[in-house]
Design a protein around this motif. Structure first.
Motif, PDB file in Angstrom:
ATOM      1  N   GLU A  66       0.834  -1.201   0.000  1.00  0.00           N
ATOM      2  CA  GLU A  66       0.000   0.000   0.000  1.00  0.00           C
ATOM      3  C   GLU A  66       0.867   1.248   0.000  1.00  0.00           C
ATOM      4  O   GLU A  66       2.070   1.178   0.242  1.00  0.00           O
ATOM      5  N   LEU A  67       0.229   2.385  -0.227  1.00  0.00           N
ATOM      6  CA  LEU A  67       0.923   3.663  -0.271  1.00  0.00           C
ATOM      7  C   LEU A  67       0.502   4.548   0.896  1.00  0.00           C
ATOM      8  O   LEU A  67      -0.572   4.357   1.477  1.00  0.00           O
ATOM      9  N   HIS A  68       1.323   5.528   1.189  1.00  0.00           N
ATOM     10  CA  HIS A  68       0.961   6.598   2.116  1.00  0.00           C
ATOM     11  C   HIS A  68      -0.235   7.336   1.489  1.00  0.00           C
ATOM     12  O   HIS A  68      -0.333   7.423   0.258  1.00  0.00           O
ATOM     13  N   PRO A  69      -1.161   7.883   2.264  1.00  0.00           N
ATOM     14  CA  PRO A  69      -2.321   8.586   1.702  1.00  0.00           C
ATOM     15  C   PRO A  69      -1.965   9.695   0.710  1.00  0.00           C
ATOM     16  O   PRO A  69      -2.682   9.895  -0.278  1.00  0.00           O
ATOM     17  N   VAL A  70      -0.870  10.409   0.939  1.00  0.00           N
ATOM     18  CA  VAL A  70      -0.469  11.457  -0.009  1.00  0.00           C
ATOM     19  C   VAL A  70       0.004  10.824  -1.316  1.00  0.00           C
ATOM     20  O   VAL A  70      -0.372  11.274  -2.403  1.00  0.00           O
ATOM     21  N   GLN A  71       0.781   9.760  -1.232  1.00  0.00           N
ATOM     22  CA  GLN A  71       1.211   9.065  -2.448  1.00  0.00           C
ATOM     23  C   GLN A  71      -0.002   8.547  -3.221  1.00  0.00           C
ATOM     24  O   GLN A  71      -0.079   8.681  -4.443  1.00  0.00           O
ATOM     25  N   ARG A  72      -0.951   7.970  -2.500  1.00  0.00           N
ATOM     26  CA  ARG A  72      -2.155   7.438  -3.136  1.00  0.00           C
ATOM     27  C   ARG A  72      -2.940   8.552  -3.847  1.00  0.00           C
ATOM     28  O   ARG A  72      -3.407   8.383  -4.963  1.00  0.00           O
ATOM     29  N   ALA A  73      -3.059   9.715  -3.215  1.00  0.00           N
ATOM     30  CA  ALA A  73      -3.761  10.846  -3.826  1.00  0.00           C
ATOM     31  C   ALA A  73      -3.070  11.289  -5.115  1.00  0.00           C
ATOM     32  O   ALA A  73      -3.738  11.606  -6.110  1.00  0.00           O
ATOM     33  N   PHE A  74      -1.731  11.291  -5.118  1.00  0.00           N
ATOM     34  CA  PHE A  74      -1.007  11.675  -6.330  1.00  0.00           C
ATOM     35  C   PHE A  74      -1.272  10.668  -7.454  1.00  0.00           C
ATOM     36  O   PHE A  74      -1.453  11.062  -8.610  1.00  0.00           O
ATOM     37  N   VAL A  75      -1.331   9.393  -7.123  1.00  0.00           N
ATOM     38  CA  VAL A  75      -1.622   8.371  -8.133  1.00  0.00           C
ATOM     39  C   VAL A  75      -3.054   8.533  -8.640  1.00  0.00           C
ATOM     40  O   VAL A  75      -3.306   8.535  -9.846  1.00  0.00           O
ATOM     41  N   GLU A  76      -3.995   8.678  -7.722  1.00  0.00           N
ATOM     42  CA  GLU A  76      -5.412   8.775  -8.103  1.00  0.00           C
ATOM     43  C   GLU A  76      -5.704   9.993  -8.971  1.00  0.00           C
ATOM     44  O   GLU A  76      -6.589   9.956  -9.809  1.00  0.00           O
ATOM     45  N   GLU A  77      -4.955  11.071  -8.782  1.00  0.00           N
ATOM     46  CA  GLU A  77      -5.154  12.288  -9.583  1.00  0.00           C
ATOM     47  C   GLU A  77      -4.279  12.307 -10.835  1.00  0.00           C
ATOM     48  O   GLU A  77      -4.346  13.256 -11.601  1.00  0.00           O
ATOM     49  N   GLY A  78      -3.469  11.287 -11.039  1.00  0.00           N
ATOM     50  CA  GLY A  78      -2.581  11.269 -12.198  1.00  0.00           C
ATOM     51  C   GLY A  78      -1.648  12.468 -12.177  1.00  0.00           C
ATOM     52  O   GLY A  78      -1.406  13.100 -13.207  1.00  0.00           O
ATOM     53  N   ALA A  79      -1.113  12.771 -11.003  1.00  0.00           N
ATOM     54  CA  ALA A  79      -0.357  14.004 -10.793  1.00  0.00           C
ATOM     55  C   ALA A  79       1.102  13.907 -11.222  1.00  0.00           C
ATOM     56  O   ALA A  79       1.910  14.728 -10.823  1.00  0.00           O
ATOM     57  N   MET A  80       1.410  12.917 -12.017  1.00  0.00           N
ATOM     58  CA  MET A  80       2.784  12.835 -12.486  1.00  0.00           C
ATOM     59  C   MET A  80       2.792  12.413 -13.943  1.00  0.00           C
ATOM     60  O   MET A  80       1.869  11.778 -14.413  1.00  0.00           O
ATOM     61  N   GLN A  81       3.834  12.820 -14.604  1.00  0.00           N
ATOM     62  CA  GLN A  81       4.035  12.350 -15.966  1.00  0.00           C
ATOM     63  C   GLN A  81       5.332  11.555 -15.972  1.00  0.00           C
ATOM     64  O   GLN A  81       5.307  10.341 -15.934  1.00  0.00           O
ATOM     65  N   CYS A  82       6.468  12.223 -15.910  1.00  0.00           N
ATOM     66  CA  CYS A  82       7.719  11.459 -15.830  1.00  0.00           C
ATOM     67  C   CYS A  82       7.966  10.987 -14.400  1.00  0.00           C
ATOM     68  O   CYS A  82       8.624   9.989 -14.179  1.00  0.00           O
ATOM     69  N   GLY A  83       7.471  11.718 -13.405  1.00  0.00           N
ATOM     70  CA  GLY A  83       7.562  11.319 -12.018  1.00  0.00           C
ATOM     71  C   GLY A  83       8.821  11.743 -11.293  1.00  0.00           C
ATOM     72  O   GLY A  83       8.932  11.545 -10.086  1.00  0.00           O
ATOM     73  N   TYR A  84       9.769  12.343 -11.979  1.00  0.00           N
ATOM     74  CA  TYR A  84      11.048  12.670 -11.361  1.00  0.00           C
ATOM     75  C   TYR A  84      10.894  13.650 -10.192  1.00  0.00           C
ATOM     76  O   TYR A  84      11.530  13.485  -9.159  1.00  0.00           O
ATOM     77  N   CYS A  85      10.045  14.629 -10.335  1.00  0.00           N
ATOM     78  CA  CYS A  85       9.873  15.658  -9.308  1.00  0.00           C
ATOM     79  C   CYS A  85       8.939  15.238  -8.184  1.00  0.00           C
ATOM     80  O   CYS A  85       8.931  15.847  -7.115  1.00  0.00           O
ATOM     81  N   ILE A  86       8.154  14.204  -8.406  1.00  0.00           N
ATOM     82  CA  ILE A  86       7.059  13.849  -7.504  1.00  0.00           C
ATOM     83  C   ILE A  86       7.510  13.518  -6.081  1.00  0.00           C
ATOM     84  O   ILE A  86       6.852  13.938  -5.131  1.00  0.00           O
ATOM     85  N   PRO A  87       8.617  12.807  -5.850  1.00  0.00           N
ATOM     86  CA  PRO A  87       8.998  12.577  -4.449  1.00  0.00           C
ATOM     87  C   PRO A  87       9.137  13.880  -3.651  1.00  0.00           C
ATOM     88  O   PRO A  87       8.706  13.957  -2.503  1.00  0.00           O
ATOM     89  N   GLY A  88       9.703  14.901  -4.252  1.00  0.00           N
ATOM     90  CA  GLY A  88       9.843  16.186  -3.566  1.00  0.00           C
ATOM     91  C   GLY A  88       8.499  16.840  -3.290  1.00  0.00           C
ATOM     92  O   GLY A  88       8.257  17.363  -2.203  1.00  0.00           O
TER      93      GLY A  88
END
Length: 160
Positions: free
Chosen positions: A84-106
């Motif tokens: 499973e993911l942390h709730p914030v990580q899950r929200a980013f996945v559910e909203e499709g908030a990344m494309q390449c994903g490089y910046c997303i951890p920050g």
């Protein structure tokens, strides 16, 4: 030798002058924290130190000695062990908030820090917390929606 806790484990570093980013990536193998600009301007290297978002490329290991460092890998160890993911990580996945994903951890780490101190931030507070992050793919609208989702719904001042 500086001692710190990284993702809940006590660690010792050989060199307190070394930057935290290289220590995390090369000594501890925690590669979720990204190297990008190397000047503290883009946010890709953001980690939490004692709950506060911090640019690891501009911070020495010695400066955080005695502190509690959390990287993207350490956000939800119990959940991760169950796939499973942390709730914030899950929200980013559910909203499709990344494309390449490089910046997303920050972005995720800054969001976790924000929500820890302000569980229901306004749109302005979200924008301020993320203002110094750069997403080269331009997914800012989806990132804002992900933060709103993680906060439990639309934040005041958001548009439908």
């Amino acid at each position: 030798m500086p001692t710190l806790r990284v993702n809940g484990e006590r660690r010792e570093a050989d060199d307190g002058a070394r930057n935290l980013l290289s220590y995390l990536r090369f000594d501890l193998g925690l590669t979720g924290t990204k190297y990008a600009c190397g000047e503290g301007l883009c946010g890709a290297c953001t980690v939490l130190v004692d709950g506060q978002a911090l640019r690891s490329c501009m911070t020495s290991v010695g400066a955080v000695a005695g502190g509690d460092v959390t990287t993207i890998e350490g956000l939800a160890p119990e959940a991760a062990s169950m796939g499973e993911l942390h709730p914030v990580q899950r929200a980013f996945v559910e909203e499709g908030a990344m494309q390449c994903g490089y910046c997303i951890p920050g972005f995720v780490m800054s969001t976790v820090g924000l929500l820890a101190r302000e569980p229901h931030p306004t749109r302005g507070q979200v924008q301020e917390a993320l203002a110094e992050h750069i997403c080269r793919c331009g997914t800012y609208v989806r990132i804002l929606r992900a933060v709103e989702r993680a906060a439990g719904g639309a934040t005041p001042g958001s548009t439908p």
